[in-house]
Design an enzyme around this catalytic site. Structure first.
Site, PDB file in Angstrom:
ATOM      1  N   ASP A  41      21.261  87.032 -15.508  1.00  0.00           N
ATOM      2  CA  ASP A  41      20.883  86.048 -16.522  1.00  0.00           C
ATOM      3  C   ASP A  41      19.705  85.210 -16.041  1.00  0.00           C
ATOM      4  O   ASP A  41      19.145  84.414 -16.798  1.00  0.00           O
ATOM      5  CB  ASP A  41      22.068  85.174 -16.943  1.00  0.00           C
ATOM      6  CG  ASP A  41      22.644  84.333 -15.812  1.00  0.00           C
ATOM      7  OD1 ASP A  41      22.163  84.436 -14.666  1.00  0.00           O
ATOM      8  OD2 ASP A  41      23.606  83.572 -16.080  1.00  0.00           O
ATOM      9  N   SER A  42      19.282  85.432 -14.800  1.00  0.00           N
ATOM     10  CA  SER A  42      18.045  84.834 -14.291  1.00  0.00           C
ATOM     11  C   SER A  42      16.835  85.270 -15.106  1.00  0.00           C
ATOM     12  O   SER A  42      15.762  84.665 -15.002  1.00  0.00           O
ATOM     13  CB  SER A  42      17.847  85.218 -12.823  1.00  0.00           C
ATOM     14  OG  SER A  42      17.988  86.612 -12.627  1.00  0.00           O
ATOM     15  N   ASP A  80      25.222  90.858 -15.892  1.00  0.00           N
ATOM     16  CA  ASP A  80      25.546  89.465 -15.571  1.00  0.00           C
ATOM     17  C   ASP A  80      25.932  88.770 -16.875  1.00  0.00           C
ATOM     18  O   ASP A  80      25.075  88.517 -17.726  1.00  0.00           O
ATOM     19  CB  ASP A  80      24.316  88.809 -14.939  1.00  0.00           C
ATOM     20  CG  ASP A  80      24.641  87.532 -14.208  1.00  0.00           C
ATOM     21  OD1 ASP A  80      25.822  87.152 -14.145  1.00  0.00           O
ATOM     22  OD2 ASP A  80      23.692  86.915 -13.688  1.00  0.00           O
ATOM     23  N   LYS A 110      29.424  90.996 -13.924  1.00  0.00           N
ATOM     24  CA  LYS A 110      29.545  89.867 -12.988  1.00  0.00           C
ATOM     25  C   LYS A 110      29.914  88.614 -13.754  1.00  0.00           C
ATOM     26  O   LYS A 110      29.337  88.337 -14.818  1.00  0.00           O
ATOM     27  CB  LYS A 110      28.247  89.630 -12.218  1.00  0.00           C
ATOM     28  CG  LYS A 110      28.358  88.467 -11.213  1.00  0.00           C
ATOM     29  CD  LYS A 110      27.133  88.339 -10.329  1.00  0.00           C
ATOM     30  CE  LYS A 110      25.978  87.676 -11.044  1.00  0.00           C
ATOM     31  NZ  LYS A 110      26.277  86.244 -11.371  1.00  0.00           N
ATOM     32  N   GLU A 112      30.427  84.397 -13.350  1.00  0.00           N
ATOM     33  CA  GLU A 112      30.369  83.155 -12.574  1.00  0.00           C
ATOM     34  C   GLU A 112      31.756  82.534 -12.655  1.00  0.00           C
ATOM     35  O   GLU A 112      32.240  82.208 -13.741  1.00  0.00           O
ATOM     36  CB  GLU A 112      29.290  82.222 -13.121  1.00  0.00           C
ATOM     37  CG  GLU A 112      27.888  82.776 -12.888  1.00  0.00           C
ATOM     38  CD  GLU A 112      26.795  81.733 -13.092  1.00  0.00           C
ATOM     39  OE1 GLU A 112      27.119  80.537 -13.239  1.00  0.00           O
ATOM     40  OE2 GLU A 112      25.616  82.123 -13.092  1.00  0.00           O
ATOM     41  N   GLU A 178      26.569  82.280  -3.432  1.00  0.00           N
ATOM     42  CA  GLU A 178      25.214  81.768  -3.618  1.00  0.00           C
ATOM     43  C   GLU A 178      25.064  80.356  -3.071  1.00  0.00           C
ATOM     44  O   GLU A 178      25.851  79.458  -3.398  1.00  0.00           O
ATOM     45  CB  GLU A 178      24.823  81.791  -5.103  1.00  0.00           C
ATOM     46  CG  GLU A 178      23.410  81.284  -5.350  1.00  0.00           C
ATOM     47  CD  GLU A 178      22.921  81.496  -6.769  1.00  0.00           C
ATOM     48  OE1 GLU A 178      21.786  81.058  -7.057  1.00  0.00           O
ATOM     49  OE2 GLU A 178      23.658  82.074  -7.586  1.00  0.00           O
TER      50      GLU A 178
END
Length: 270
Positions: A41-42, A80, A110, A112, A178
């Site tokens: 999502d970056s 993500d 993935k 978070e 992270e």
């Protein structure tokens, strides 16, 4: 590459992971032998012009993931999951995650993580969707925590370890750590059987992940825990400037860039 192959690398050999957001980049990353490609999502702040990852949508993620999956032959492709695509309701979470695998061709997703994702991880893995957990700095919570180093005291580090072991027990096949202290990441890595993938988490994780934009030097700067391995931005600047100069000077297109149809009577065109 399958989730079981990634798990088997824990403590045995270093794991490599990079982001990719399009087919040409994914093809190059895959050809280099990278183990996992993250459709991060970056992309929100690196490619889509947003100030954060928060505006990225499920539809955007699915489209980008499909492009990457079509180009990657060997790497394990991870979607993500974007902000609020999971954790609101189990049904919606499963549908959104399942879409990445069933429609977009991802090998896994993935999340978070927090306490709210333990049961979801268990349910997704029961359904056959591999889950990569993500702890430490989780940018989707930046409005709450800021983009600062996490797990910097005993209490926070203990909570991170507790969540890590809970997600391992729930079936996560790997864990991204992270922007956490290297010694905290080393302790989590030692405690788990699944591999840890560090980003700003020191050298003792089982693998490392960075954004491909920083690795190739596409961004102007890099995070303090990242590194440029190339200068794509400089090459692009030089190439684009060269194009502008040659068009403006009349040297492009040259004769070799054009075709003349000898049998064409241009007088008939008027």
């Amino acid at each position: 590459m399958r989730a079981k192959d990634i798990r088997a690398k824990a403590g045995e050999e270093p794991i490599t992971m990079l982001t990719a957001y399009d087919a040409p980049t994914a093809e190059l990353v895959d050809a280099a032998g990278v183990d996992m490609i993250l459709v991060g999502d970056s992309v929100g702040n690196l490619r889509l012009g947003h100030d954060s990852t928060l505006p990225v949508t499920v539809d955007e993620t699915a489209s980008l993931t499909a492009a990457v999956a079509r180009a990657a032959d060997d790497a394990f492709v991870i979607a993500d999951m974007p902000f609020l695509s999971f954790g609101v309701s189990e049904a919606d979470s499963i549908e959104n995650c399942g879409r990445m695998v069933k429609e977009a061709g991802a090998d896994g997703v993935k999340l978070e993580c927090g306490k709210h994702t333990v049961d979801l991880t268990d349910r997704l893995t029961d359904l056959g969707i591999p889950v990569q957990a993500h702890l430490g700095l989780t940018p989707q919570r930046e409005n709450e925590t800021g983009l600062f180093r996490q797990a910097t005291d005993d209490e926070a580090a203990g909570e991170m370890l507790e969540l890590a072991t809970a997600h391992e027990a729930a079936g996560a096949f790997s864990l991204v750590l992270e922007h956490v202290p290297a010694n905290a990441a080393a302790a989590v890595t030692e405690a788990l059987d699944i591999p840890t993938i560090g980003i700003g988490a020191g050298p003792d994780c089982d693998g490392q992940v960075l954004t491909v934009d920083e690795v190739i030097g596409l961004t102007e700067g890099v995070a303090p825990f990242s590194k440029k391995f190339g200068d794509v931005r400089g090459e692009m600047e030089r190439a684009i400037a060269g194009y502008v100069d040659e068009v403006e000077s009349g040297t492009f297109p040259a004769e070799e860039h054009s075709h003349v149809a000898e049998d064409l009577d241009t007088d008939d065109l008027y």
